[in-house]
Design a protein around this motif. Structure first.
Motif, PDB file in Angstrom:
ATOM      1  N   GLN A 219       0.823  -1.208   0.000  1.00 16.16           N
ATOM      2  CA  GLN A 219       0.000   0.000   0.000  1.00 16.16           C
ATOM      3  C   GLN A 219       0.859   1.261   0.000  1.00 16.16           C
ATOM      4  O   GLN A 219       0.487   2.271  -0.592  1.00 16.16           O
TER       5      GLN A 219
ATOM      6  N   LEU B 138       1.962   1.858  -3.574  1.00 17.01           N
ATOM      7  CA  LEU B 138       0.825   2.288  -4.392  1.00 17.01           C
ATOM      8  C   LEU B 138       0.467   3.747  -4.097  1.00 17.01           C
ATOM      9  O   LEU B 138       0.155   4.515  -5.014  1.00 17.01           O
ATOM     10  N   ALA B 139       0.509   4.133  -2.819  1.00 21.82           N
ATOM     11  CA  ALA B 139       0.181   5.510  -2.452  1.00 21.82           C
ATOM     12  C   ALA B 139       1.159   6.492  -3.086  1.00 21.82           C
ATOM     13  O   ALA B 139       0.770   7.568  -3.561  1.00 21.82           O
TER      14      ALA B 139
ATOM     15  N   ARG C 213      -5.183   2.180  -9.238  1.00 28.08           N
ATOM     16  CA  ARG C 213      -5.811   3.388  -8.695  1.00 28.08           C
ATOM     17  C   ARG C 213      -7.055   3.032  -7.880  1.00 28.08           C
ATOM     18  O   ARG C 213      -7.317   3.635  -6.830  1.00 28.08           O
TER      19      ARG C 213
ATOM     20  N   ILE D 269      -5.805   1.649  -4.431  1.00 22.92           N
ATOM     21  CA  ILE D 269      -5.348   2.625  -3.441  1.00 22.92           C
ATOM     22  C   ILE D 269      -6.511   3.500  -2.979  1.00 22.92           C
ATOM     23  O   ILE D 269      -6.568   3.914  -1.807  1.00 22.92           O
TER      24      ILE D 269
ATOM     25  N   TRP E 126      -8.117   1.614  -0.323  1.00 20.06           N
ATOM     26  CA  TRP E 126      -7.304   1.611   0.903  1.00 20.06           C
ATOM     27  C   TRP E 126      -7.524   2.892   1.705  1.00 20.06           C
ATOM     28  O   TRP E 126      -7.669   2.861   2.916  1.00 20.06           O
ATOM     29  N   TRP E 127      -7.545   4.034   1.011  1.00 22.22           N
ATOM     30  CA  TRP E 127      -7.755   5.304   1.713  1.00 22.22           C
ATOM     31  C   TRP E 127      -9.105   5.327   2.450  1.00 22.22           C
ATOM     32  O   TRP E 127      -9.235   5.927   3.514  1.00 22.22           O
TER      33      TRP E 127
END
Length: 205
Positions: A5, A8-9, A74, A77, A80-81
């Motif tokens: 993660q 990816l961020a 995209r 992520i 995830w946020w």
């Protein structure tokens, strides 16, 4: 947080190659969780395999390959946020495991283990406090990221000291933990287990 993660961020901002991903990750977290380049590229290979990132063109003159997010990446992520961190699974904490074993192991000076750890944790807490005193009163984005990480470490160290105080107080209230029957089998061969005294009866022996 997994390395996956984190990378990816960073790639959500712009394409980057492995060495820059490593330096950006460490800069934004104050070097608290250092990565090595091999770990970064291994993770990138898995992300590419899973369709989350893709290389941008060929390698540059130094042989480096930049990566960017795919549409799937995209979406990953973004999810995830917006998803809370899962706290259902309990992470392994070496100190907790150490004390849990200490109080159930014959011959271990549990009070000594607690006092030694408290001394080390208080020293760590002082070091963190000195670091915080040197932070800017008006931090930029990267300074703010590091400050948040630093304060998390401070709160964790303070909580650990309080927990160690609680452990010590609990030990003072409790009698010595007796040697369990199933622990007797772990005694060395030349050290016989304590023998239980049979109750006296009125019958013939």
């Amino acid at each position: 947080m997994s390395v996956k993660q984190g990378l990816l961020a960073l790639l959500a901002e712009e394409p980057m190659y492995g060495a820059r991903l490593r330096s950006e990750f460490e800069a934004r977290t104050g070097g608290t969780w250092p990565l090595n380049v091999g770990q970064v590229y291994t993770t990138l290979a898995r992300l590419e395999r899973d369709g989350l990132v893709e290389p941008v063109g060929g390698s540059d003159e130094e042989g480096r390959i930049a990566y960017r997010l795919t549409e799937t990446g995209r979406a990953e992520i973004a999810s995830w946020w917006s998803t809370p961190v899962d706290r259902d699974s309990t992470p392994r904490d070496e100190l907790v495991i150490k004390l849990a074993l200490a109080v159930t192991s014959p011959g271990v000076d549990v009070q000594g283990v607690v006092q030694t750890q408290r001394t080390a944790t208080l020293r760590h807490l002082r070091d963190l406090t000195r670091l915080k005193s040197r932070t800017s009163d008006e931090p930029d984005a990267h300074d703010l990221a590091w400050l948040l990480v630093l304060e998390n470490l401070l709160f964790a160290a303070e909580a650990e000291v309080r927990w160690l105080d609680h452990v010590e107080a609990t030990l003072r209230r409790m009698p010595a933990v007796p040697l369990r029957a199933d622990a007797r089998s772990a005694l060395p061969a030349d050290e016989p287990a304590p023998r239980a005294t049979a109750p006296t009866t009125g019958g013939r022996s």
